[in-house]
Scaffold this motif. Sequence first.
Motif, PDB file in Angstrom:
ATOM      1  N   GLY A  67       0.831  -1.195   0.000  1.00 35.54           N
ATOM      2  CA  GLY A  67       0.000   0.000   0.000  1.00 35.54           C
ATOM      3  C   GLY A  67       0.862   1.240   0.000  1.00 35.54           C
ATOM      4  O   GLY A  67       1.970   1.259  -0.541  1.00 35.54           O
ATOM      5  N   ALA A  68       0.353   2.289   0.647  1.00 36.28           N
ATOM      6  CA  ALA A  68       1.024   3.585   0.624  1.00 36.28           C
ATOM      7  C   ALA A  68       2.388   3.550   1.298  1.00 36.28           C
ATOM      8  O   ALA A  68       3.314   4.251   0.873  1.00 36.28           O
ATOM      9  N   ILE A  69       2.544   2.748   2.340  1.00 35.51           N
ATOM     10  CA  ILE A  69       3.839   2.673   3.019  1.00 35.51           C
ATOM     11  C   ILE A  69       4.890   2.086   2.091  1.00 35.51           C
ATOM     12  O   ILE A  69       6.047   2.537   2.059  1.00 35.51           O
ATOM     13  N   ASP A  70       4.481   1.105   1.289  1.00 36.39           N
ATOM     14  CA  ASP A  70       5.413   0.519   0.329  1.00 36.39           C
ATOM     15  C   ASP A  70       5.830   1.554  -0.715  1.00 36.39           C
ATOM     16  O   ASP A  70       7.002   1.632  -1.104  1.00 36.39           O
ATOM     17  N   SER A  71       4.863   2.358  -1.179  1.00 45.36           N
ATOM     18  CA  SER A  71       5.192   3.431  -2.121  1.00 45.36           C
ATOM     19  C   SER A  71       6.159   4.425  -1.495  1.00 45.36           C
ATOM     20  O   SER A  71       7.076   4.919  -2.167  1.00 45.36           O
ATOM     21  N   MET A  72       5.971   4.704  -0.209  1.00 45.43           N
ATOM     22  CA  MET A  72       6.858   5.629   0.492  1.00 45.43           C
ATOM     23  C   MET A  72       8.286   5.090   0.521  1.00 45.43           C
ATOM     24  O   MET A  72       9.250   5.825   0.250  1.00 45.43           O
TER      25      MET A  72
END
Length: 376
Positions: A67-72
């Motif tokens: 999710g977003a943490i992986d994108s970060m």
Amino acid sequence: MDFNFTEEQEMVRDGLSRMVREQYDWETRRKAIESEAGWRPEVWAQLAELGILGMPFSEDDGGFGGGAIDSMVIMEEFGKGLVVEPFVPTVVCAGGFLKHAGTEAQKEDHLAAIISGERVFAFAYAEPQGRGDYANLTTTAKKDGDAFVLNGHKAVVIGAPWASHLVVTARTSGDQRDAQGISVFIIDKSSDGVVTRDYETVDGRRASEVYFENVAVLPDALIGEEGAALPLIEKVADEAIAALCAEACGAMKVAHAQTVEYSKQRKQFGVPIGKFQVLQHRMVDMYTAYETSVSLTYLATLKLGTDDKERKRTVSAAKVGVGQAARLVGQEAVQIHGGNGVTDEYAIGHYFKRLTIFENEFGNVDHHMKRHVALS
């Protein structure tokens, strides 16, 4: 802030860090952005092979359950190497629209192609008069039977020269600044009536001015509900802002490290300039700005899944804080490097350019300061 990453996320970070160091060194990047293409499709294919392009998607959507943490995590490593490949336009933006509001047919058609690296997207949302307001649209999509006909102009569409498809915001009803009446479409860039003017951006990426001249679009190109797309656009844009904040953190970390190293090598009055207390203080300020930005980025990323008001408020706070920090770190790095800081041969000037451009993507500091205050 106590923030622990999963073992898989740490593995992704380590693998990307190694890839950037080994395959995205300064001279290699410089040759790539100066080439006719302006990027390396083989790098994009490698990112797909490594599973990076599928990390932020759920397993139901064909991804790896992130999710977003992986994108970060991914974007922070990209920022360290000033990676130009269009992860945010394709994976975060186009992928975001599809996973939040796409039909099963749209997901099946496009998400698999994104994850495999076969299809590249650009997000065409900005217009010359928009100034960060996603609802300020002169691009129109008028009904013609069951289809839509698009006319208008989108400005500074990042990654469009490399894209096979565009995600386009357009007004299907209402006046120019109305919150209602906005829709989102997926358009094949090779469609009749799509005209592009490509150019290199200040920070080494590629962008296009995109013009739509009676472009016919079938109903299955519509993402989400017709005329009610503004909340969806804001949600995806906030996810993009959080990812770009992570990229800026990576760039700031390297800019600071290069500046500290340069201060140990450059001598003035017979001693390294890093011995001068005033420059030590300035480099401490750079590091403090970077660390603050990391905390703001982590918080904004964690808040992406909360209610709209909290998400918008936190993301705008991060955009303001990271934007101000990016400017400080970039300017101080150039100042401490002296004349070398503005030469094309030194990497630091290119970090400065990327950090400067970051401030103006998806609304500048002033725009997000006003949005944050309005929501507080």
